[in-house]
Design a protein around this motif. Structure first.
Motif, PDB file in Angstrom:
ATOM      1  N   GLU A 255       2.519  -2.558  15.120  1.00  0.00           N
ATOM      2  CA  GLU A 255       1.709  -2.629  13.907  1.00  0.00           C
ATOM      3  C   GLU A 255       2.230  -1.594  12.894  1.00  0.00           C
ATOM      4  N   ARG A 256       2.544  -0.411  13.412  1.00  0.00           N
ATOM      5  CA  ARG A 256       3.086   0.655  12.551  1.00  0.00           C
ATOM      6  C   ARG A 256       4.319   1.245  13.221  1.00  0.00           C
ATOM      7  N   ASN A 257       5.379   1.433  12.462  1.00  0.00           N
ATOM      8  CA  ASN A 257       6.562   2.107  13.003  1.00  0.00           C
ATOM      9  C   ASN A 257       6.440   3.615  12.776  1.00  0.00           C
ATOM     10  N   TYR A 258       7.090   4.378  13.656  1.00  0.00           N
ATOM     11  CA  TYR A 258       6.989   5.834  13.567  1.00  0.00           C
ATOM     12  C   TYR A 258       8.133   6.444  14.355  1.00  0.00           C
ATOM     13  N   ASP A 259       8.370   7.721  14.130  1.00  0.00           N
ATOM     14  CA  ASP A 259       9.311   8.439  14.985  1.00  0.00           C
ATOM     15  C   ASP A 259       8.717   9.797  15.311  1.00  0.00           C
ATOM     16  N   SER A 260       9.512  10.687  15.886  1.00  0.00           N
ATOM     17  CA  SER A 260       8.910  11.936  16.377  1.00  0.00           C
ATOM     18  C   SER A 260       8.404  12.822  15.226  1.00  0.00           C
ATOM     19  N   SER A 261       8.834  12.545  14.011  1.00  0.00           N
ATOM     20  CA  SER A 261       8.320  13.375  12.911  1.00  0.00           C
ATOM     21  C   SER A 261       7.099  12.740  12.229  1.00  0.00           C
ATOM     22  N   VAL A 263       4.428  11.085  14.161  1.00  0.00           N
ATOM     23  CA  VAL A 263       3.625  10.562  15.280  1.00  0.00           C
ATOM     24  C   VAL A 263       2.187  10.220  14.864  1.00  0.00           C
ATOM     25  N   GLU A 264       1.699  10.838  13.776  1.00  0.00           N
ATOM     26  CA  GLU A 264       0.318  10.540  13.377  1.00  0.00           C
ATOM     27  C   GLU A 264       0.156   9.081  12.954  1.00  0.00           C
ATOM     28  N   ARG A 265       1.250   8.439  12.576  1.00  0.00           N
ATOM     29  CA  ARG A 265       1.162   7.019  12.191  1.00  0.00           C
ATOM     30  C   ARG A 265       0.858   6.118  13.394  1.00  0.00           C
ATOM     31  N   ARG A 266       1.107   6.663  14.546  1.00  0.00           N
ATOM     32  CA  ARG A 266       0.931   5.915  15.772  1.00  0.00           C
ATOM     33  C   ARG A 266      -0.501   5.399  15.943  1.00  0.00           C
ATOM     34  N   VAL A 267      -1.449   6.087  15.353  1.00  0.00           N
ATOM     35  CA  VAL A 267      -2.852   5.710  15.504  1.00  0.00           C
ATOM     36  C   VAL A 267      -3.096   4.268  15.018  1.00  0.00           C
ATOM     37  N   GLY A 268      -2.275   3.824  14.072  1.00  0.00           N
ATOM     38  CA  GLY A 268      -2.391   2.437  13.598  1.00  0.00           C
ATOM     39  C   GLY A 268      -2.194   1.454  14.743  1.00  0.00           C
ATOM     40  N   ASN A 269      -1.299   1.776  15.644  1.00  0.00           N
ATOM     41  CA  ASN A 269      -1.069   0.911  16.815  1.00  0.00           C
ATOM     42  C   ASN A 269      -2.224   1.007  17.799  1.00  0.00           C
ATOM     43  N   LYS A 270      -2.747   2.212  17.941  1.00  0.00           N
ATOM     44  CA  LYS A 270      -3.863   2.394  18.875  1.00  0.00           C
ATOM     45  C   LYS A 270      -5.067   1.566  18.424  1.00  0.00           C
ATOM     46  N   LEU A 271      -5.372   1.627  17.138  1.00  0.00           N
ATOM     47  CA  LEU A 271      -6.525   0.869  16.639  1.00  0.00           C
ATOM     48  C   LEU A 271      -6.291  -0.646  16.785  1.00  0.00           C
ATOM     49  N   LEU A 279     -11.985  -3.671  22.626  1.00  0.00           N
ATOM     50  CA  LEU A 279     -12.605  -2.378  22.967  1.00  0.00           C
ATOM     51  C   LEU A 279     -13.029  -1.681  21.676  1.00  0.00           C
ATOM     52  N   PRO A 280     -14.006  -0.776  21.756  1.00  0.00           N
ATOM     53  CA  PRO A 280     -14.403  -0.043  20.553  1.00  0.00           C
ATOM     54  C   PRO A 280     -13.200   0.642  19.907  1.00  0.00           C
ATOM     55  N   GLN A 281     -13.070   0.493  18.582  1.00  0.00           N
ATOM     56  CA  GLN A 281     -11.919   1.093  17.896  1.00  0.00           C
ATOM     57  C   GLN A 281     -12.257   2.525  17.516  1.00  0.00           C
ATOM     58  N   ASN A 282     -11.683   3.444  18.260  1.00  0.00           N
ATOM     59  CA  ASN A 282     -11.985   4.849  18.017  1.00  0.00           C
ATOM     60  C   ASN A 282     -10.790   5.692  18.461  1.00  0.00           C
ATOM     61  N   PRO A 283     -10.153   6.374  17.505  1.00  0.00           N
ATOM     62  CA  PRO A 283      -8.949   7.136  17.859  1.00  0.00           C
ATOM     63  C   PRO A 283      -9.223   8.309  18.793  1.00  0.00           C
ATOM     64  N   ARG A 355       4.712  -4.055  23.858  1.00  0.00           N
ATOM     65  CA  ARG A 355       5.167  -3.032  22.905  1.00  0.00           C
ATOM     66  C   ARG A 355       3.987  -2.324  22.246  1.00  0.00           C
ATOM     67  N   LEU A 356       2.934  -3.085  21.967  1.00  0.00           N
ATOM     68  CA  LEU A 356       1.760  -2.474  21.339  1.00  0.00           C
ATOM     69  C   LEU A 356       1.093  -1.488  22.306  1.00  0.00           C
ATOM     70  N   ILE A 357       1.169  -1.791  23.596  1.00  0.00           N
ATOM     71  CA  ILE A 357       0.616  -0.851  24.584  1.00  0.00           C
ATOM     72  C   ILE A 357       1.476   0.417  24.633  1.00  0.00           C
ATOM     73  N   TYR A 358       2.805   0.242  24.721  1.00  0.00           N
ATOM     74  CA  TYR A 358       3.670   1.437  24.732  1.00  0.00           C
ATOM     75  C   TYR A 358       3.452   2.276  23.475  1.00  0.00           C
ATOM     76  N   GLY A 359       3.308   1.587  22.352  1.00  0.00           N
ATOM     77  CA  GLY A 359       3.224   2.300  21.068  1.00  0.00           C
ATOM     78  C   GLY A 359       1.810   2.649  20.653  1.00  0.00           C
ATOM     79  N   GLY A 360       0.799   2.265  21.459  1.00  0.00           N
ATOM     80  CA  GLY A 360      -0.580   2.508  21.040  1.00  0.00           C
ATOM     81  C   GLY A 360      -1.414   3.293  22.036  1.00  0.00           C
ATOM     82  N   CYS A 361      -1.059   3.233  23.321  1.00  0.00           N
ATOM     83  CA  CYS A 361      -1.905   3.947  24.290  1.00  0.00           C
ATOM     84  C   CYS A 361      -1.539   5.433  24.292  1.00  0.00           C
ATOM     85  N   ASP A 362      -2.463   6.258  24.774  1.00  0.00           N
ATOM     86  CA  ASP A 362      -2.206   7.701  24.839  1.00  0.00           C
ATOM     87  C   ASP A 362      -1.565   8.071  26.168  1.00  0.00           C
ATOM     88  N   ILE A 363      -2.077   7.441  27.217  1.00  0.00           N
ATOM     89  CA  ILE A 363      -1.649   7.784  28.573  1.00  0.00           C
ATOM     90  C   ILE A 363      -1.082   6.521  29.206  1.00  0.00           C
TER      91      ILE A 363
END
Ligand code: GLC
Length: 475
Positions: A255-261, A263-271, A279-283, A355-363
């Motif tokens: 959903e959102r691309n990002y790199d190590s600089s 990483v905050e953009r990653r939340v777009g994938n989590k949501l 599931l409830p959408q909550n970062p 890919r969305l799981i790799y790029g969106g989950c925390d753990i």
């Protein structure tokens, strides 16, 4: 060197598990080192070949009482690597890569390989066979008096192609079977794999830890003595991943691309993932992800035993994607129904969602009973998901516990539900310290899991095999 890979799977043509990723990404990495790579696999019915494909070879094989026609079609991988497809409707006219008749199918497949190599005029310097489906090839090469060195890579010792006495006799294998190579070598058991272990010039497996584990009764699945006998020629080389294919900065499935600089953009994938999973959408809620074949090997039992506890004792959400045993599909499905706002299970193979799981989950969770290498944890780290793994095989080689200094994840030792729960709990606690957590994500995303180093190790193995076979020929 001219290297021919033979395997049952190669991504994207035919994939069930990590085997497919490794055969094609390793082939590409070796090609990029300057070698000439070729692949050979069965043509399952849904692999398309370019129209007006002129077969590179046609043979007829007298097999188990029938005359079977075989033709060799050609396609390519990334337009760079020729892929030879062994076509025979009777054995490979199905869409499925694996069926109930695999013993017969892969016996047939491997049997055709030496003749097809000759017909197509391939003249490889090395034949590199992957997993039990191709483990008889060193035997067939010997029978055909072809002096090309063979490498046999064990991707998973749990699948051996085992058969009974009746198959042994009816298939004709009994008349060619190699019993031992010297008076002191242990008898090979009745399976394809044992012949590969006995006869290939060099054996490899997909991580250093697994290479030593399989010499023990706990992990050797009955082949530990034979492996021990050949342990001087057994090497563990860790798998890499295709770092162009798996790149969160360019991955089109995200959903959102990002790199190590960033990483905050990653939340777009989590949501997006939470939404897709219902599931409830909550970062702020820790999200645990899993992408896995749903088999006993992968520790699904530990998850089933832990669900009630994890729900009660953590705030985490859990998303699981994969398919495998019916029994697990049902039990995981029931858990997802029971805890609708905490657990979501997708019984499927779905690259986009993976890919969305790799790029969106925390753990990212991999509580494997055993794991020859494991690719999920490598992809997860590249995508900034922090791994929770059991200390076994390639997981032990690639994930170090944070408490050990310079760690990159959470590791538990014993295959028990309580140890896994404790590791998850530690990961959850860390997640709430977002500054440190983000630093860990950045650290992991910069680690090098490419094939760079490992492809060179295979190159050394090939050189060694060539020297060995030259020495043997002189003797
Ligand atoms: C098998 C193993 C896995 C490994 C893969 C590729 O699927 O189970 O651990 O990563 O092969 O070698």
């Amino acid at each position: 060197m001219k290297v021919l890979f033979v395997a049952a799977e190669a991504f994207p043509l035919a994939k069930v598990g990590g085997l497919a990723d490794v055969t094609s990404s390793l082939a590409i990495a070796l090609h990029d080192l300057g070698h000439e790579l070729h692949l050979m696999l069965p043509r399952y019915s849904d692999i398309t070949v370019p129209a007006q494909n002129v077969p590179k070879g046609n043979i007829t094989v007298n097999f188990m009482g029938n005359y079977e026609p075989v033709s060799l079609k050609v396609t390519s991988l990334k337009k760079r690597i020729p892929v030879y497809l062994v076509e025979n409707d009777h054995y490979f006219g199905t869409k499925e890569i694996y069926t109930r008749d695999d013993l017969e199918r892969f016996l047939f497949f491997s049997l055709t390989v030496p003749a097809l190599i000759s017909q197509a005029g391939l003249h490889p310097d090395i034949i590199h066979c992957h997993d039990w489906h191709t483990a008889l090839i060193p035997l067939w090469l010997k029978k055909a008096k072809m002096k090309v060195p063979s490498i046999f890579t064990i991707h998973n010792l749990a699948y051996q192609g085992s058969f009974d006495q009746q198959f042994f006799l009816e298939s004709g294998l009994s008349s060619v079977w190699q019993k031992s190579i010297s008076p002191s070598s242990p008898e090979p058991s009745l399976n394809f794999m044992s012949q590969g272990i006995l006869l290939a010039d060099i054996l490899t497996t997909v991580s250093p830890t697994y290479a030593s584990e399989i010499l023990t009764p706990q992990y050797g699945v009955g082949l530990e003595h034979l492996l021990d006998y050949r342990s001087k020629e057994l090497f563990g080389i860790i798998n890499g991943i295709d770092s162009d294919e798996y790149n969160p900065a360019t991955d089109l499935y995200l959903e959102r691309n990002y790199d190590s600089s960033t990483v905050e953009r990653r939340v777009g994938n989590k949501l997006a993932l939470q939404k897709k999973a219902g599931l409830p959408q909550n970062p702020d809620i820790p999200l645990i992800g899993m992408v896995s074949r749903l088999e006993e090997q992968k520790g699904i039992d530990l998850i089933l035993q832990s669900i009630d506890r994890l729900i009660a004792q953590t705030r985490a959400q859990l998303v699981i994607l994969g398919e495998g045993r019916e029994h697990y599909h049902r039990l995981l499905g029931e858990a997802a129904l029971k805890y609708r706002d905490r657990i979501s299970v997708f019984v499927a193979r779905d690259e986009r969602l993976a890919r969305l799981i790799y790029g969106g989950c925390d753990i990212f969770l991999m509580p494997s009973r055993f794991e020859p290498c494991g690719l999920g944890q490598l992809i997860a780290m590249r995508y900034g998901a922090i791994p929770v793994v059991r200390h076994t095989g390639g997981l032990a080689d690639t994930v170090k516990d944070l408490t050990d200094g310079n760690g990159n994840g959470f590791v538990f030792q014993d295959f028990t539900a309580s140890e896994m729960q404790e590791a998850i709990k530690r990961a959850e606690e860390s997640f709430y310290h977002q500054m440190d957590w983000k630093n860990l994500m950045r650290h992991n995303m910069k680690l090098d899991f490419s094939w760079r180093t490992s492809a060179r190790k295979y190159q050394e193995i090939y050189l060694r095999a060539r020297t060995m076979s030259r020495v043997q020929q002189l003797q």
